[in-house]
Design an enzyme around this catalytic site. Structure first.
Site, PDB file in Angstrom:
ATOM      1  N   ASP A 187      31.774  42.918  39.370  1.00  0.00           N
ATOM      2  CA  ASP A 187      32.002  41.688  38.408  1.00  0.00           C
ATOM      3  C   ASP A 187      32.202  40.510  39.131  1.00  0.00           C
ATOM      4  O   ASP A 187      33.152  40.178  39.995  1.00  0.00           O
ATOM      5  CB  ASP A 187      33.397  41.912  37.997  1.00  0.00           C
ATOM      6  N   HIS A 192      36.897  34.374  39.610  1.00  0.00           N
ATOM      7  CA  HIS A 192      37.881  35.347  40.581  1.00  0.00           C
ATOM      8  C   HIS A 192      37.510  34.716  41.997  1.00  0.00           C
ATOM      9  O   HIS A 192      37.990  35.448  42.790  1.00  0.00           O
ATOM     10  CB  HIS A 192      37.388  36.604  40.341  1.00  0.00           C
ATOM     11  N   ILE A 207      41.706  33.705  39.712  1.00  0.00           N
ATOM     12  CA  ILE A 207      42.577  34.757  38.962  1.00  0.00           C
ATOM     13  C   ILE A 207      41.948  36.329  39.178  1.00  0.00           C
ATOM     14  O   ILE A 207      40.924  36.475  39.795  1.00  0.00           O
ATOM     15  CB  ILE A 207      42.759  34.682  37.537  1.00  0.00           C
ATOM     16  N   GLY A 210      40.843  41.439  35.076  1.00  0.00           N
ATOM     17  CA  GLY A 210      41.750  41.954  34.033  1.00  0.00           C
ATOM     18  C   GLY A 210      41.637  43.505  34.483  1.00  0.00           C
ATOM     19  O   GLY A 210      42.581  44.142  34.345  1.00  0.00           O
TER      20      GLY A 210
END
Length: 284
Positions: A187, A192, A207, A210
């Protein structure tokens, strides 16, 4: 959103051969190995008698950014990953090739201005035997695509956390570089990694993914209720509530009733629930 094209999207079966390096890299990305001499960690990080961490079913044979295709007319910039679940029928094994078969299972239209929910399903099969090994469901909240029709009028009811103090809890601290490691499992969304893009998206810094947070919670479930034996985890589901910043401490609270473990995860530094409505089935 073009509902007809979304439901009929021609997913191509995707093959993914799990090599030992990818399995170990995924494990390191969700923080396994912080106790490098512990056999419970080494089983996922050392090629000798290597085991595959169960939540890796979420990331192998990934379809990429299919939903950004212009003909789907989805306002993908406003997409949020709302929920995730996986069921395991047979543990993954390093060295084997798996095939991901995808379909859009359902769409729930919440109404104009309220968005839609898209339920994406992935069935993983062993290429050699055609045996089904896992079923993975992702729920996407399309905030900018309501009022354009759907296939269902009500979605699954979220698992209810028991209304009593937690039976137990477990704290796991993420690494400051956790997102930079985890993104190597496939990903590469720049939110990120890139501070400037993260700021444009409304975050103070990049961040954590998830699904990385999900992996940390899965670690907590295995450690607390399965003696770190991945074969005992049958299924897991949860709802994403808020993002985590790399370096934060994730505290997972548990409620156990037989084989069923209810859970939710909070960030200790901000006292904020980041995963909710969690439910895992762990065999005795």
């Amino acid at each position: 959103m073009n509902l007809e094209k979304l439901l009929a999207w021609p997913f191509t079966p995707l093959e993914d051969t799990l090599n030992a390096r990818d399995c170990m890299l995924y494990a390191l990305g969700i923080g396994i190995g912080d106790n490098a001499s512990d056999p419970a960690d080494l089983q996922f990080c050392y090629e000798k008698d290597l085991k595959v961490f169960p939540s890796q079913v979420n990331v192998i044979a990934h379809p990429g950014a299919w939903i950004t295709a212009p003909e789907l007319e989805v306002n993908w910039v406003k997409l949020l990953h709302g929920e995730q679940s996986f069921e395991i029928f047979k543990p993954l094994e390093a060295g084997r090739t798996y095939v991901g078969h995808y379909r859009v299972r359902d769409v729930l239209d919440k109404g104009e201005g309220k968005g839609s929910l898209v339920f994406l399903e992935k069935e993983l099969r062993d290429k050699e035997t055609d045996e089904r090994v896992s079923l993975v469901t992702s729920t996407y909240f399309l905030r900018g695509d309501g009022g354009q029709g759907g296939t269902i009028t009500e979605g699954p009811v979220p698992h209810r956390i028991p209304d009593r103090p937690a039976d137990q809890s477990l704290s796991l601290t993420t690494l400051p570089q956790a997102a930079l490691i985890y993104r190597l499992s496939g990903d590469y969304n720049p939110v990120h990694a890139d501070p400037q893009l993260a700021a444009k998206a409304g975050f103070e810094r990049p961040i954590l993914h998830g699904l990385c947070t999900l992996g940390v919670a899965t670690r907590a479930v295995l450690q607390q209720y399965a003696d770190n034996d991945p074969a005992r985890l049958r299924s897991l589901q949860l709802r994403f509530s808020a993002p985590v910043y790399p370096g934060e401490t994730i505290v997972t609270e548990f409620w156990r009733e037989g084989d069923e473990v209810s859970f939710r995860s909070l960030v200790a530094e901000r006292d904020l629930v980041v995963l909710n409505n969690g439910r895992a089935i762990v065999s005795q």
